[in-house]
Design a protein around this motif. Structure first.
Motif, PDB file in Angstrom:
ATOM      1  N   LYS A  72       0.860  -1.184   0.000  1.00 55.03           N
ATOM      2  CA  LYS A  72       0.000   0.000   0.000  1.00 55.03           C
ATOM      3  C   LYS A  72       0.894   1.231   0.000  1.00 55.03           C
ATOM      4  O   LYS A  72       1.830   1.326   0.796  1.00 55.03           O
ATOM      5  CB  LYS A  72      -0.899  -0.010   1.238  1.00 55.03           C
ATOM      6  CG  LYS A  72      -1.842   1.165   1.301  1.00 55.03           C
ATOM      7  CD  LYS A  72      -2.728   1.066   2.535  1.00 55.03           C
ATOM      8  CE  LYS A  72      -3.563   2.305   2.698  1.00 55.03           C
ATOM      9  NZ  LYS A  72      -4.343   2.257   3.943  1.00 55.03           N
ATOM     10  N   THR A  74       0.949   5.730  -1.414  1.00 56.46           N
ATOM     11  CA  THR A  74       0.231   6.889  -1.944  1.00 56.46           C
ATOM     12  C   THR A  74       1.178   7.694  -2.818  1.00 56.46           C
ATOM     13  O   THR A  74       2.134   8.290  -2.310  1.00 56.46           O
ATOM     14  CB  THR A  74      -0.302   7.782  -0.783  1.00 56.46           C
ATOM     15  OG1 THR A  74      -1.111   6.978   0.082  1.00 56.46           O
ATOM     16  CG2 THR A  74      -1.114   8.941  -1.325  1.00 56.46           C
ATOM     17  N   SER A 111      -7.974  -0.060  -5.212  1.00 58.68           N
ATOM     18  CA  SER A 111      -8.232   1.063  -4.313  1.00 58.68           C
ATOM     19  C   SER A 111      -7.798   0.671  -2.902  1.00 58.68           C
ATOM     20  O   SER A 111      -7.429  -0.471  -2.642  1.00 58.68           O
ATOM     21  CB  SER A 111      -9.708   1.450  -4.339  1.00 58.68           C
ATOM     22  OG  SER A 111     -10.484   0.393  -3.827  1.00 58.68           O
ATOM     23  N   GLU A 112      -7.893   1.612  -1.995  1.00 63.56           N
ATOM     24  CA  GLU A 112      -7.430   1.397  -0.621  1.00 63.56           C
ATOM     25  C   GLU A 112      -8.109   0.203   0.053  1.00 63.56           C
ATOM     26  O   GLU A 112      -7.536  -0.432   0.931  1.00 63.56           O
ATOM     27  CB  GLU A 112      -7.669   2.672   0.185  1.00 63.56           C
ATOM     28  CG  GLU A 112      -6.950   2.727   1.488  1.00 63.56           C
ATOM     29  CD  GLU A 112      -7.018   4.089   2.145  1.00 63.56           C
ATOM     30  OE1 GLU A 112      -6.306   4.276   3.145  1.00 63.56           O
ATOM     31  OE2 GLU A 112      -7.770   4.963   1.681  1.00 63.56           O
ATOM     32  N   ASP A 113      -9.324  -0.152  -0.374  1.00 63.26           N
ATOM     33  CA  ASP A 113     -10.021  -1.297   0.224  1.00 63.26           C
ATOM     34  C   ASP A 113      -9.401  -2.635  -0.191  1.00 63.26           C
ATOM     35  O   ASP A 113      -9.705  -3.683   0.366  1.00 63.26           O
ATOM     36  CB  ASP A 113     -11.520  -1.275  -0.095  1.00 63.26           C
ATOM     37  CG  ASP A 113     -11.841  -1.503  -1.577  1.00 63.26           C
ATOM     38  OD1 ASP A 113     -10.946  -1.865  -2.380  1.00 63.26           O
ATOM     39  OD2 ASP A 113     -13.018  -1.304  -1.952  1.00 63.26           O
ATOM     40  N   GLU A 126      -3.919   9.814  -3.775  1.00 63.71           N
ATOM     41  CA  GLU A 126      -4.911   8.745  -3.618  1.00 63.71           C
ATOM     42  C   GLU A 126      -4.200   7.426  -3.326  1.00 63.71           C
ATOM     43  O   GLU A 126      -3.475   6.912  -4.173  1.00 63.71           O
ATOM     44  CB  GLU A 126      -5.778   8.615  -4.868  1.00 63.71           C
ATOM     45  CG  GLU A 126      -6.680   9.805  -5.095  1.00 63.71           C
ATOM     46  CD  GLU A 126      -7.596   9.647  -6.302  1.00 63.71           C
ATOM     47  OE1 GLU A 126      -7.695   8.538  -6.859  1.00 63.71           O
ATOM     48  OE2 GLU A 126      -8.198  10.664  -6.685  1.00 63.71           O
ATOM     49  N   PRO A 127      -4.425   6.860  -2.106  1.00 67.38           N
ATOM     50  CA  PRO A 127      -3.765   5.602  -1.745  1.00 67.38           C
ATOM     51  C   PRO A 127      -4.169   4.463  -2.681  1.00 67.38           C
ATOM     52  O   PRO A 127      -5.316   4.390  -3.116  1.00 67.38           O
ATOM     53  CB  PRO A 127      -4.273   5.320  -0.326  1.00 67.38           C
ATOM     54  CG  PRO A 127      -4.863   6.594   0.164  1.00 67.38           C
ATOM     55  CD  PRO A 127      -5.300   7.359  -1.049  1.00 67.38           C
ATOM     56  N   VAL A 128      -3.218   3.608  -2.999  1.00 70.35           N
ATOM     57  CA  VAL A 128      -3.477   2.431  -3.822  1.00 70.35           C
ATOM     58  C   VAL A 128      -2.848   1.203  -3.171  1.00 70.35           C
ATOM     59  O   VAL A 128      -1.935   1.317  -2.357  1.00 70.35           O
ATOM     60  CB  VAL A 128      -2.949   2.573  -5.269  1.00 70.35           C
ATOM     61  CG1 VAL A 128      -3.703   3.629  -6.030  1.00 70.35           C
ATOM     62  CG2 VAL A 128      -1.471   2.856  -5.289  1.00 70.35           C
ATOM     63  N   VAL A 129      -3.356   0.045  -3.563  1.00 69.43           N
ATOM     64  CA  VAL A 129      -2.820  -1.227  -3.098  1.00 69.43           C
ATOM     65  C   VAL A 129      -2.374  -2.018  -4.322  1.00 69.43           C
ATOM     66  O   VAL A 129      -3.133  -2.185  -5.275  1.00 69.43           O
ATOM     67  CB  VAL A 129      -3.888  -2.015  -2.306  1.00 69.43           C
ATOM     68  CG1 VAL A 129      -3.387  -3.416  -1.979  1.00 69.43           C
ATOM     69  CG2 VAL A 129      -4.276  -1.271  -1.035  1.00 69.43           C
TER      70      VAL A 129
END
Length: 170
Positions: A72, A74, A111-113, A126-129
């Motif tokens: 994870k 950003t 997305s972060e989820d 925008e955080p990414v995984v």
């Protein structure tokens, strides 16, 4: 006497927290290192990295299994596309991970989820995984000591994230 009771209470609390964390699926991030001289857009301290079955190196990569990477981060600026650069440094020689090295990272971005695919491009802030797995093939020789270099780069070769971790193939 009071310190013994306090230690027992503390130990009981640690056991309860550990059991609860394992039941709800919380895992500890893997301890990794920065890539030395490689300057990255996102510093290693601002990444959360989890390598399956490895809290700290050397990670044991078992033949005939798959290893999962969860990262994870950003980005601090917009990124059009990303390529995965992965190799094992064995006795100082970089040996690429065939089938992973040089491939697009875009299809592995969420997305972060961690569930909703976002792909590329990435937006600043925008955080990414990044989720990826690779097979440790039976034909791989047992290697007692190596360093895995895992990097996400732009098309121009600019490093966005990078980490290294000691490992061995067992």
């Amino acid at each position: 006497m009071h310190s013994i009771v306090t230690m027992k209470a503390l130990l009981a609390a640690v056991v309860v927290v550990s059991v609860v964390c394992s039941l709800v699926g919380i895992t500890q991030a893997t301890v990794v290192e920065s890539c030395g001289a490689t300057r990255t857009l996102v510093p290693i301290e601002e990444n959360t990295i989890n390598i399956s079955d490895c809290e700290k190196g050397p990670c044991k990569l078992k033949r005939r299994t798959a290893v999962s990477i969860y990262q994870k981060f950003t980005p601090t600026e917009d990124v059009k596309s990303l390529t995965t650069t992965v190799f094992a440094k064995i006795v100082g020689l970089p040996l690429p991970f065939v089938g992973v090295d040089g491939t697009s990272a875009c299809q592995y971005l969420f997305s972060e989820d961690g569930e909703t695919k976002v792909g590329c491009p990435l937006k600043a802030g925008e955080p990414v995984v990044y989720k990826r797995s690779f097979d440790v093939l039976e034909i791989y020789p047992k290697i007692p000591s190596m360093t895995i270099h895992w990097e996400l780069q732009t098309k121009s070769g600019r490093s966005i994230t990078c980490f290294e971790v000691p490992a061995k193939i067992v």
